[in-house]
Write a protein that holds these residues in place. Structure first.
Motif, mmCIF file in Angstrom:
data_model
loop_
_atom_site.group_PDB
_atom_site.id
_atom_site.type_symbol
_atom_site.label_atom_id
_atom_site.label_comp_id
_atom_site.label_asym_id
_atom_site.label_seq_id
_atom_site.Cartn_x
_atom_site.Cartn_y
_atom_site.Cartn_z
ATOM 1 N N PHE A 131 -5.174 -0.288 -10.024
ATOM 2 C CA PHE A 131 -5.319 -1.708 -9.729
ATOM 3 C C PHE A 131 -5.495 -1.807 -8.395
ATOM 4 C CE2 PHE A 131 -3.302 -5.686 -8.774
ATOM 5 C CZ PHE A 131 -4.177 -6.762 -9.437
ATOM 6 N N ILE A 132 -5.073 -0.858 -7.535
ATOM 7 C CA ILE A 132 -5.092 -0.828 -6.096
ATOM 8 C C ILE A 132 -6.633 -0.766 -5.718
ATOM 9 C CG2 ILE A 132 -4.607 0.348 -4.004
ATOM 10 C CD1 ILE A 132 -2.157 1.434 -5.163
ATOM 11 N N ASP A 133 -6.975 -1.927 -4.774
ATOM 12 C CA ASP A 133 -8.348 -2.001 -4.248
ATOM 13 C C ASP A 133 -9.427 -2.765 -5.141
ATOM 14 O OD1 ASP A 133 -7.506 -1.702 -1.718
ATOM 15 O OD2 ASP A 133 -7.752 0.479 -1.880
ATOM 16 N N THR A 134 -8.914 -3.111 -6.265
ATOM 17 C CA THR A 134 -9.757 -3.816 -7.400
ATOM 18 C C THR A 134 -10.113 -5.310 -6.758
ATOM 19 O OG1 THR A 134 -8.015 -4.771 -8.848
ATOM 20 C CG2 THR A 134 -9.028 -2.263 -9.197
ATOM 21 N N VAL A 135 -11.038 -6.012 -7.501
ATOM 22 C CA VAL A 135 -11.127 -7.200 -7.400
ATOM 23 C C VAL A 135 -9.943 -8.384 -7.161
ATOM 24 C CG1 VAL A 135 -12.057 -8.063 -9.328
ATOM 25 C CG2 VAL A 135 -12.860 -9.414 -7.546
ATOM 26 N N TYR A 136 -9.356 -7.922 -8.248
ATOM 27 C CA TYR A 136 -7.966 -8.780 -8.636
ATOM 28 C C TYR A 136 -6.706 -8.515 -7.512
ATOM 29 C CZ TYR A 136 -10.471 -10.404 -12.685
ATOM 30 O OH TYR A 136 -11.546 -10.960 -13.679
ATOM 31 N N TYR A 166 0.750 -1.258 0.065
ATOM 32 C CA TYR A 166 0.049 0.068 0.161
ATOM 33 C C TYR A 166 0.945 1.325 -0.081
ATOM 34 C CZ TYR A 166 -4.652 -2.013 0.400
ATOM 35 O OH TYR A 166 -5.722 -2.828 0.042
ATOM 36 N N ALA A 167 2.051 1.215 0.660
ATOM 37 C CA ALA A 167 3.109 2.380 0.821
ATOM 38 C C ALA A 167 3.685 2.631 -0.553
ATOM 39 C CB ALA A 167 4.049 2.187 1.926
ATOM 40 N N GLY A 168 3.946 1.789 -1.406
ATOM 41 C CA GLY A 168 4.850 1.972 -2.399
ATOM 42 C C GLY A 168 4.309 1.395 -3.909
ATOM 43 N N PHE A 169 3.352 0.431 -3.906
ATOM 44 C CA PHE A 169 2.823 -0.029 -5.268
ATOM 45 C C PHE A 169 2.570 1.207 -6.382
ATOM 46 C CE2 PHE A 169 0.126 -1.765 -8.392
ATOM 47 C CZ PHE A 169 0.811 -2.803 -8.752
ATOM 48 N N GLY A 170 1.726 2.065 -5.834
ATOM 49 C CA GLY A 170 1.118 3.036 -6.723
ATOM 50 C C GLY A 170 2.117 3.818 -7.068
ATOM 51 N N SER A 171 3.350 4.337 -6.288
ATOM 52 C CA SER A 171 4.214 5.387 -6.898
ATOM 53 C C SER A 171 5.284 4.686 -7.778
ATOM 54 C CB SER A 171 4.840 6.094 -5.743
ATOM 55 O OG SER A 171 5.483 5.020 -4.634
ATOM 56 N N LYS A 172 5.580 3.278 -7.613
ATOM 57 C CA LYS A 172 6.472 2.654 -8.218
ATOM 58 C C LYS A 172 5.943 2.072 -9.803
ATOM 59 C CE LYS A 172 10.327 1.463 -6.939
ATOM 60 N NZ LYS A 172 11.262 2.107 -7.685
ATOM 61 N N TYR A 173 4.638 1.724 -9.589
ATOM 62 C CA TYR A 173 3.861 1.507 -10.848
ATOM 63 C C TYR A 173 2.898 2.314 -10.964
ATOM 64 C CZ TYR A 173 6.745 -3.024 -10.539
ATOM 65 O OH TYR A 173 7.716 -3.772 -10.676
ATOM 66 N N LYS A 174 3.054 3.729 -11.587
ATOM 67 C CA LYS A 174 1.896 4.443 -11.638
ATOM 68 C C LYS A 174 1.021 4.150 -12.670
ATOM 69 C CE LYS A 174 5.040 8.559 -10.527
ATOM 70 N NZ LYS A 174 5.937 7.981 -9.787
ATOM 71 N N ALA A 222 -1.256 -5.669 -14.437
ATOM 72 C CA ALA A 222 -1.147 -5.322 -13.024
ATOM 73 C C ALA A 222 -0.850 -6.431 -12.074
ATOM 74 C CB ALA A 222 -2.506 -4.871 -12.773
ATOM 75 N N ILE A 223 -1.502 -7.606 -12.364
ATOM 76 C CA ILE A 223 -1.105 -8.969 -11.491
ATOM 77 C C ILE A 223 0.238 -9.394 -11.685
ATOM 78 C CG2 ILE A 223 -1.562 -11.290 -11.044
ATOM 79 C CD1 ILE A 223 -4.557 -10.790 -12.108
#
Length: 125
Positions: free
Chosen positions: A26-31, A13-21, A80-81
């Motif tokens: 994808f964050i908080d989706t069903v997958y 949660y802290a880094g995924f969105g900033s590393k993989y803009k 994204a997976i």
């Protein structure tokens, strides 16, 4: 390296969105939730690590075999997976290298396995 499931989730949660803009959506989706569920399953996560380290089977492949998704995945979801598992192995566990290989599970054709960890990875409570 010893790491807890909670710490893995915190780092995601802290880094995924900033590393993989490109995959921030994808964050908080069903997958995303399905991938997190696999991370929270200490036994499954240990198997995913073993398959990656010993059998050179990509984490994405093992995840999709262990937790099948019965609908075709969109290109975004497939990538994204892969990015999710790449983040876990490269940025949480610290693996230095990756290699793309044939996966052929669901509609995923290729996926990466990871090598060169700084030490063995052990999931703790």
């Amino acid at each position: 390296m010893q790491i807890s499931v909670k710490e893995i989730e915190r780092q995601l949660y802290a880094g995924f969105g900033s590393k993989y803009k490109a995959f921030g959506g994808f964050i908080d989706t069903v997958y995303w939730s399905a991938c997190l569920s696999a991370v929270r399953d200490e036994v499954l996560l240990s198997h995913i690590i073993f398959c990656n380290d010993i059998m050179q089977i990509p984490p994405t492949h093992t995840f999709l075999r262990a937790r099948p998704i019965h609908t075709p995945l969109s290109e975004f979801d497939k990538r994204a997976i892969g990015a999710f598992w790449g983040y876990v192995f490269k940025f949480v566990f610290g693996y230095a290298h990756q290699k793309s290989v044939t996966a052929r599970v669901n509609t995923v054709r290729t996926a990466s396995y990871f090598s060169g960890p700084p030490g063995s990875v052990e999931i703790i409570k």
